[in-house]
Enzyme design. Structure first.
Site, PDB file in Angstrom:
ATOM      1  N   PRO A   1      23.068  20.306 -62.500  1.00  0.00           N
ATOM      2  CG  PRO A   1      23.104  19.823 -60.223  1.00  0.00           C
ATOM      3  CD  PRO A   1      23.636  20.781 -61.223  1.00  0.00           C
TER       4      PRO A   1
ATOM      5  CE  LYS B   1      18.491  15.725 -70.802  1.00  0.00           C
ATOM      6  NZ  LYS B   1      17.786  14.562 -70.269  1.00  0.00           N
TER       7      LYS B   1
ATOM      8  CE1 TYR C   1      14.191  15.574 -65.339  1.00  0.00           C
ATOM      9  CE2 TYR C   1      13.819  13.262 -65.865  1.00  0.00           C
ATOM     10  CZ  TYR C   1      14.207  14.245 -64.969  1.00  0.00           C
ATOM     11  OH  TYR C   1      14.608  13.894 -63.704  1.00  0.00           O
TER      12      TYR C   1
ATOM     13  CE1 TYR D   1      12.997  16.507 -61.616  1.00  0.00           C
ATOM     14  CE2 TYR D   1      14.694  18.196 -61.386  1.00  0.00           C
ATOM     15  CZ  TYR D   1      14.314  16.927 -61.761  1.00  0.00           C
ATOM     16  OH  TYR D   1      15.250  16.061 -62.285  1.00  0.00           O
TER      17      TYR D   1
ATOM     18  CG  HIS E   1      10.800   7.151 -61.719  1.00  0.00           C
ATOM     19  ND1 HIS E   1      10.984   8.138 -60.790  1.00  0.00           N
ATOM     20  CD2 HIS E   1      10.754   5.986 -61.028  1.00  0.00           C
ATOM     21  CE1 HIS E   1      11.054   7.603 -59.569  1.00  0.00           C
ATOM     22  NE2 HIS E   1      10.933   6.296 -59.699  1.00  0.00           N
TER      23      HIS E   1
HETATM   24  C1  PHB Z   1      19.602  12.460 -58.176  1.00  0.00           C
HETATM   25  O1  PHB Z   1      18.819  11.550 -57.889  1.00  0.00           O
HETATM   26  O2  PHB Z   1      20.718  12.515 -57.664  1.00  0.00           O
HETATM   27  C2  PHB Z   1      19.186  13.512 -59.137  1.00  0.00           C
HETATM   28  C3  PHB Z   1      17.972  13.381 -59.776  1.00  0.00           C
HETATM   29  C4  PHB Z   1      17.556  14.351 -60.659  1.00  0.00           C
HETATM   30  C5  PHB Z   1      18.362  15.438 -60.915  1.00  0.00           C
HETATM   31  C6  PHB Z   1      19.583  15.559 -60.287  1.00  0.00           C
HETATM   32  C7  PHB Z   1      20.001  14.590 -59.382  1.00  0.00           C
HETATM   33  O3  PHB Z   1      17.919  16.398 -61.760  1.00  0.00           O
END
Ligand code: PHB
Ligand code: APR
Length: 408
Positions: free
Chosen positions: A310, A314, A402, A201, A72
């Site tokens: 989460p 990280k 990130y 997000y 990605h």
């Molecule tokens: C996930 O795909 O489980 C996931 C992705 C990004 C995050 C947290 C969890 O920031």
């Protein structure tokens, strides 16, 4: 039983450490309290930083990840019904991330360890670490109904937040830095193609939402008459901010989709595809750091030493950073007899840990809505998002964090 490095816990930290030590010619034994099926099915996050990808490849554990994982090159921030894409390679000199679930990383490492590594004992629960401040640390554990002792040169607590490793550090030497949040994530897996090709997000007055995904799984239709054709099935991973004490059963599938739809809404008519929900669970949110990460011959790595919320994805990547640092230090000690890198382990890891704590906290605060948020807070959050969308400098800061800070 005797080994050089006794590892408690077969999550990503313990499994990768065992693999790195094996490739450095250092023997280890891994003790895991759960059974193999449990470890291989536990659902966790699924974003690997560039550095994590590189480490897994170098450790010989990257083959399936490279075949099935999804590279990605950006994420989308969604707020005020608008969308802003953050382009990672353009902002970071070519860095990106990989979508590949943590459970798959664990499966790959378990398979490798069973094929060519040292002992990995499932259903072997560590009860206590003893003698960490002396030359012969030991792990007392229970396996197949019997108590046993693992004698080691070093013990590594990779046993997660609830493990026993950390408890062997005397309270007088421990410092804990902690924050809890008044919300949690309700996460689902659904058999439906992700409605966007990158992670989204979303900040909304009703709370945060995240659209993520798992790599498609190829299934063969079982059929006795015709040769079976492989069928790609797509998997979406989605999350909703919910109050901290929420139980997953409180949410019907329809309520979840309705709420996701509201929070992801855009002005340009973007649509969220629905599908059968196959898994539903609530993840608590916490920031936690235990200092130091070493006591005598006991080292802590991964969630045993630190937790991040989460939002920044990280957790796994921090665990990888710890065990890379530790494996290097143990190899250095073996080759030169010098403990200098082992002595530096805690401080080296903590620099990276605190940067991840900062980023995870900032991302969480930016995108979630606390129950007691004031209108002023809401406007500030929006202004921060506007700033990221308008300033290359602000956006670069997010993209660098990130995609991950390089290992020291
Ligand atoms: C996930 O795909 O489980 C996931 C992705 C990004 C995050 C947290 C969890 O920031
Ligand atoms: N004895 C043996 N094993 C134990 C014990 C014990 N007393 N206590 C816990 N364990 C095992 C758990 O069953 C688990 O398999 O230790 C393992 C710890 O693994 P994780 O919780 O996955 O932690 P870690 O390897 O540090 O990985 C960090 O996990 O929680 C996520 O977001 C986090 O992605 C990050 C990653």
């Amino acid at each position: 039983m005797r080994t050089t490095v006794g590892i408690i816990g077969a999550g990503p930290a313990g499994l990768l450490l065992a693999r790195l030590l094996h490739t450095a010619g250092i023997d280890s034994v891994v003790l895991e309290s759960r059974d193999r099926a449990y470890v291989e099915q536990r659902q966790r996050a699924g974003i690997l930083e560039q550095g994590t990808v590189d480490v897994l490849r170098a450790a010989g554990a990257g083959e399936r990840m490279d075949r099935e994982g999804l590279r990605h090159d950006g994420i989308e921030l969604r707020f005020a019904k608008r969308r802003h894409r953050v382009d990672f390679p353009a902002l970071t000199g070519g860095r990106s991330v990989m979508v590949y679930a943590q459970t798959e990383v664990c499966k790959d490492l378990i398979a490798l360890q069973s094929k060519e590594g040292g002992p990995l004992l499932f259903e072997a629960e560590a009860l206590a670490v003893e003698g960490a401040d002396g030359d012969r640390p030991r792990v007392r554990f229970r396996h197949e109904g019997r108590e046993d002792v693992l004698e080691c040169d070093y013990v590594v607590g990779c046993d997660g937040f609830w493990g026993v490793g950390r408890k062997a550090v005397p309270v007088s030497l421990s410092r804990v830095f902690e924050r809890t949040y008044p919300y949690a994530w309700l996460g689902i897996l659904a058999d439906v193609a992700p409605s966007h090709d990158e992670l989204v997000y979303a900040r909304h007055d009703r709370g945060f939402a995240l659209l993520s995904m798992r790599p498609p799984v190829t299934r063969h239709h079982p059929s006795e008459e015709v040769a079976s054709l492989p069928v790609e099935s797509f998997v979406s991973r989605l999350y909703l901010q919910v109050p901290a004490d929420t139980r997953a059963e409180e949410w019907s599938d329809e309520d979840i989709w309705d709420e996701l739809e509201r929070r992801f809404e855009t002005a340009d008519g973007w649509r969220l595809e629905r599908g059968p929900i196959t898994q539903k669970s609530v993840t608590p949110m916490r920031s936690y750091v235990h200092e130091p990460m070493r006591y005598g011959r006991l080292f802590l790595a991964g969630d045993a030493a630190h937790i991040v919320p989460p939002t920044g994805a990280k957790g796994l990547n921090l665990a990888v950073g710890d065990v890379v640092t530790l494996a290097r230090a143990l190899a250095h000690e073996k080759e030169t007899g010098s403990p200098e890198l082992l002595d530096a382990y805690s401080a080296t890891c903590l620099r990276r840990v605190w940067q991840a704590e900062r980023f995870s906290y900032d991302m969480t605060a930016l995108l979630h809505r606390a129950p007691d948020a004031t209108p002023f807070d809401d406007r500030l959050r929006l202004a921060r998002l506007e700033r990221i969308a308008a300033s290359r400098a602000a956006e670069t800061d997010l993209a660098e964090a990130y995609t991950g800070f390089p290992f020291e």
